[in-house]
Design a protein around this motif. Sequence first.
Motif, PDB file in Angstrom:
ATOM      1  N   GLY A 186       0.632  -1.273  -0.346  1.00 37.15           N
ATOM      2  CA  GLY A 186      -0.207   0.059   0.151  1.00 37.15           C
ATOM      3  C   GLY A 186       1.006   1.659  -0.039  1.00 37.15           C
ATOM      4  O   GLY A 186       2.148   1.197  -0.746  1.00 37.15           O
ATOM      5  N   ASN A 187      -0.034   1.594   0.690  1.00 34.81           N
ATOM      6  CA  ASN A 187       1.057   3.765   0.787  1.00 34.81           C
ATOM      7  C   ASN A 187       2.785   3.197   1.403  1.00 34.81           C
ATOM      8  O   ASN A 187       3.276   3.888   0.526  1.00 34.81           O
ATOM      9  CB  ASN A 187      -0.060   4.576   1.304  1.00 34.81           C
ATOM     10  N   MET A 188       3.156   3.210   2.569  1.00 36.51           N
ATOM     11  CA  MET A 188       4.330   3.063   2.747  1.00 36.51           C
ATOM     12  C   MET A 188       4.699   1.686   2.417  1.00 36.51           C
ATOM     13  O   MET A 188       5.892   2.219   1.712  1.00 36.51           O
ATOM     14  CB  MET A 188       4.118   2.373   4.695  1.00 36.51           C
ATOM     15  N   GLU A 215       0.530  -9.026  -2.240  1.00 31.32           N
ATOM     16  CA  GLU A 215       0.105  -7.705  -2.121  1.00 31.32           C
ATOM     17  C   GLU A 215      -1.898  -7.882  -3.031  1.00 31.32           C
ATOM     18  O   GLU A 215      -2.052  -8.509  -3.793  1.00 31.32           O
ATOM     19  CB  GLU A 215       0.068  -6.189  -3.145  1.00 31.32           C
ATOM     20  N   GLN A 216      -3.218  -8.183  -1.688  1.00 28.49           N
ATOM     21  CA  GLN A 216      -4.132  -8.581  -1.968  1.00 28.49           C
ATOM     22  C   GLN A 216      -5.014  -7.924  -2.780  1.00 28.49           C
ATOM     23  O   GLN A 216      -6.392  -8.771  -3.534  1.00 28.49           O
ATOM     24  CB  GLN A 216      -4.721  -8.654  -0.371  1.00 28.49           C
ATOM     25  N   VAL A 241       1.261  -4.502   6.841  1.00 28.44           N
ATOM     26  CA  VAL A 241      -0.459  -4.556   6.467  1.00 28.44           C
ATOM     27  C   VAL A 241      -0.890  -2.844   7.451  1.00 28.44           C
ATOM     28  O   VAL A 241       0.008  -3.100   8.374  1.00 28.44           O
ATOM     29  CB  VAL A 241      -1.175  -5.752   6.758  1.00 28.44           C
ATOM     30  N   ILE A 292       6.016  -2.820  10.231  1.00 25.41           N
ATOM     31  CA  ILE A 292       6.565  -1.427  10.107  1.00 25.41           C
ATOM     32  C   ILE A 292       4.946  -0.804  10.958  1.00 25.41           C
ATOM     33  O   ILE A 292       4.851  -0.138  10.621  1.00 25.41           O
ATOM     34  CB  ILE A 292       6.765  -0.999   8.897  1.00 25.41           C
ATOM     35  N   ALA A 293       4.252  -1.111  10.761  1.00 24.82           N
ATOM     36  CA  ALA A 293       2.454  -1.601  11.318  1.00 24.82           C
ATOM     37  C   ALA A 293       2.626  -0.585  13.725  1.00 24.82           C
ATOM     38  O   ALA A 293       3.209  -0.973  13.989  1.00 24.82           O
ATOM     39  CB  ALA A 293       2.078  -2.822  12.062  1.00 24.82           C
ATOM     40  N   ALA A 294       2.422  -0.211  12.941  1.00 23.34           N
ATOM     41  CA  ALA A 294       2.073   0.863  14.022  1.00 23.34           C
ATOM     42  C   ALA A 294       1.390   0.524  14.984  1.00 23.34           C
ATOM     43  O   ALA A 294       0.531   0.131  15.309  1.00 23.34           O
ATOM     44  CB  ALA A 294       1.352   3.144  13.628  1.00 23.34           C
ATOM     45  N   PRO A 323       7.741   4.266   9.763  1.00 23.76           N
ATOM     46  CA  PRO A 323       8.633   5.550   8.947  1.00 23.76           C
ATOM     47  C   PRO A 323       7.499   6.738   8.611  1.00 23.76           C
ATOM     48  O   PRO A 323       6.694   6.388   9.632  1.00 23.76           O
ATOM     49  CB  PRO A 323       8.832   4.072   6.820  1.00 23.76           C
TER      50      PRO A 323
HETATM   51  N1  LIG Z   1       1.061   4.978   6.116  1.00 28.10           N
HETATM   52  C1  LIG Z   1       1.588   5.756   6.655  1.00 28.10           C
HETATM   53  O1  LIG Z   1       2.490   7.336   6.650  1.00 28.10           O
HETATM   54  C2  LIG Z   1       2.128   4.737   7.673  1.00 28.10           C
HETATM   55  C3  LIG Z   1       3.461   5.401   8.749  1.00 28.10           C
HETATM   56  C4  LIG Z   1       4.531   4.302   9.551  1.00 28.10           C
HETATM   57  C5  LIG Z   1       3.874   3.271   9.711  1.00 28.10           C
HETATM   58  N2  LIG Z   1       2.610   2.687   8.815  1.00 28.10           N
HETATM   59  C6  LIG Z   1       2.196   1.076   8.668  1.00 28.10           C
HETATM   60  O2  LIG Z   1       2.170   0.688   7.372  1.00 28.10           O
HETATM   61  C7  LIG Z   1       1.072   0.217   7.711  1.00 28.10           C
HETATM   62  C8  LIG Z   1       0.702  -0.115   6.103  1.00 28.10           C
HETATM   63  O3  LIG Z   1      -0.329   1.128   6.023  1.00 28.10           O
HETATM   64  P1  LIG Z   1      -0.511   1.967   4.527  1.00 28.10           P
HETATM   65  O4  LIG Z   1      -0.552   3.441   5.133  1.00 28.10           O
HETATM   66  O5  LIG Z   1       0.622   2.116   3.727  1.00 28.10           O
HETATM   67  O6  LIG Z   1      -1.719   1.081   4.318  1.00 28.10           O
HETATM   68  P2  LIG Z   1      -2.301   0.470   2.827  1.00 28.10           P
HETATM   69  O7  LIG Z   1      -2.396   2.042   2.166  1.00 28.10           O
HETATM   70  O8  LIG Z   1      -3.885   0.388   3.631  1.00 28.10           O
HETATM   71  O9  LIG Z   1      -1.796  -0.652   2.898  1.00 28.10           O
HETATM   72  C9  LIG Z   1      -2.223  -2.038   2.960  1.00 28.10           C
HETATM   73  C10 LIG Z   1      -1.557  -2.720   1.687  1.00 28.10           C
HETATM   74  O10 LIG Z   1      -1.933  -3.848   2.007  1.00 28.10           O
HETATM   75  C11 LIG Z   1      -2.576  -4.593   1.533  1.00 28.10           C
HETATM   76  N3  LIG Z   1      -3.407  -6.084   2.978  1.00 28.10           N
HETATM   77  C12 LIG Z   1      -3.555  -6.054   3.248  1.00 28.10           C
HETATM   78  N4  LIG Z   1      -4.133  -7.296   3.688  1.00 28.10           N
HETATM   79  C13 LIG Z   1      -3.209  -7.884   3.102  1.00 28.10           C
HETATM   80  C14 LIG Z   1      -2.624  -9.321   3.227  1.00 28.10           C
HETATM   81  N5  LIG Z   1      -3.292 -10.800   4.238  1.00 28.10           N
HETATM   82  N6  LIG Z   1      -1.728  -9.565   2.592  1.00 28.10           N
HETATM   83  C15 LIG Z   1      -1.447  -8.926   1.062  1.00 28.10           C
HETATM   84  N7  LIG Z   1      -1.603  -7.686   0.893  1.00 28.10           N
HETATM   85  C16 LIG Z   1      -2.797  -7.057   2.068  1.00 28.10           C
HETATM   86  C17 LIG Z   1      -3.670  -3.978   1.605  1.00 28.10           C
HETATM   87  O11 LIG Z   1      -5.341  -4.297   0.577  1.00 28.10           O
HETATM   88  P3  LIG Z   1      -5.960  -4.156   0.929  1.00 28.10           P
HETATM   89  O12 LIG Z   1      -6.316  -2.067   0.489  1.00 28.10           O
HETATM   90  O13 LIG Z   1      -7.020  -4.866   0.080  1.00 28.10           O
HETATM   91  O14 LIG Z   1      -6.312  -4.363   2.470  1.00 28.10           O
HETATM   92  C18 LIG Z   1      -3.231  -3.091   1.002  1.00 28.10           C
HETATM   93  O15 LIG Z   1      -3.180  -2.949  -0.079  1.00 28.10           O
HETATM   94  C19 LIG Z   1       0.635   0.057   8.689  1.00 28.10           C
HETATM   95  O16 LIG Z   1       0.839  -1.404   9.744  1.00 28.10           O
HETATM   96  C20 LIG Z   1       0.609   1.353   9.298  1.00 28.10           C
HETATM   97  O17 LIG Z   1       0.879   1.412  10.703  1.00 28.10           O
HETATM   98  C21 LIG Z   1       1.956   3.482   7.986  1.00 28.10           C
END
Ligand SMILES: NC(=O)c1ccc[n+]([C@@H]2O[C@H](COP(=O)([O-])OP(=O)(O)OC[C@H]3O[C@@H](n4cnc5c(N)ncnc54)[C@H](OP(=O)(O)O)[C@@H]3O)[C@@H](O)[C@H]2O)c1
Length: 263
Positions: free
Chosen positions: A12-14, A32-33, A66, A91-93, A115
Amino acid sequence: MKKTKIGIIGGGNMGGAIIGGICKEYNVSVREQDQKRLQWLKRKYKIVTGDLKTVVKRSQVIILAVKPRSFDSVLKELRPLLKQDQLVISIAAGITCRYVEKRLGTKTRVIRAMPNLPAQVGEGITGICAGKAAGKKDLIFAQVLFSRVGVTAVLEEKYMDALTAASGSGPAYVFLFIESMTKAVRALGFDEKTSRALVLRTIIGSLDLLVQQKEDAGVLRARVTSKGGTTQAAMDVFAKHDFKMVFKEALSAAKKRAKELSK
Ligand SMILES: NC(=O)c1ccc[n+]([C@@H]2O[C@H](COP(=O)([O-])OP(=O)(O)OC[C@H]3O[C@@H](n4cnc5c(N)ncnc54)[C@H](OP(=O)(O)O)[C@@H]3O)[C@@H](O)[C@H]2O)c1
């Protein structure tokens, strides 16, 4: 030299930001699902894709990217696939190393990394800490890896909530500041485009100055604030509303929330 094989679960985003930063230096595979997202990642980056089993099997290091809500089911699926010599980076918060170790086995080498959003443009800051079984080598490995998306800081896990409040949520504070300043400039009579340009250029220039002159922000602020002048008039209003206290309270609330959500 052979490239280290990295498996990323969740693009996803990160996860996507990390893939973009590391895909040239490492041999990256992704699970990635979301099929649309997966196709996009495949078009953009040189990666291998597959189901969890395939990705885990071919990887020396597994990055869990995730959302916390999908985390438990991923850990459950991962456990029987994991080999002793594989390093897990989460990296899960709010998810502690202990939480991951408990579910993957206490001997699993776990690194927790936090991150922030500017990682998407290679300008992030990632806080990194190690679980019980992870060693110095693993920490160094994570530092090198995350330096592909910005700078890194190794810290004890007890500081992770504070780091989340500072740099994790930090970009939002900066965006709020920019949003507020742009609105205020607009209220002075400029159009949207000009207001945005005035604010962004002022911020970029001020940051460059701050970094290049290696001075404290307070010193530079004092330097542009002459007594009885225009800047002083603005500063008086900020002081009246106790701007610094607002910041302190906001960050303290973010840290408290990070602690509450932590498991
Ligand atoms: N974004 C930030 O600024 C940031 C900063 C620090 C830490 N983080 C951490 O990074 C992690 C991801 O955040 P994000 O913002 O990148 O979230 P995100 O954009 O929702 O990305 C997660 C991705 O993983 C997919 N996914 C979910 N379950 C899965 C599985 N079982 N197998 C494979 N892929 C799967 C999701 O698909 P679906 O959409 O279909 O569910 C989505 O595309 C989180 O734990 C967050 O706490 C994020």
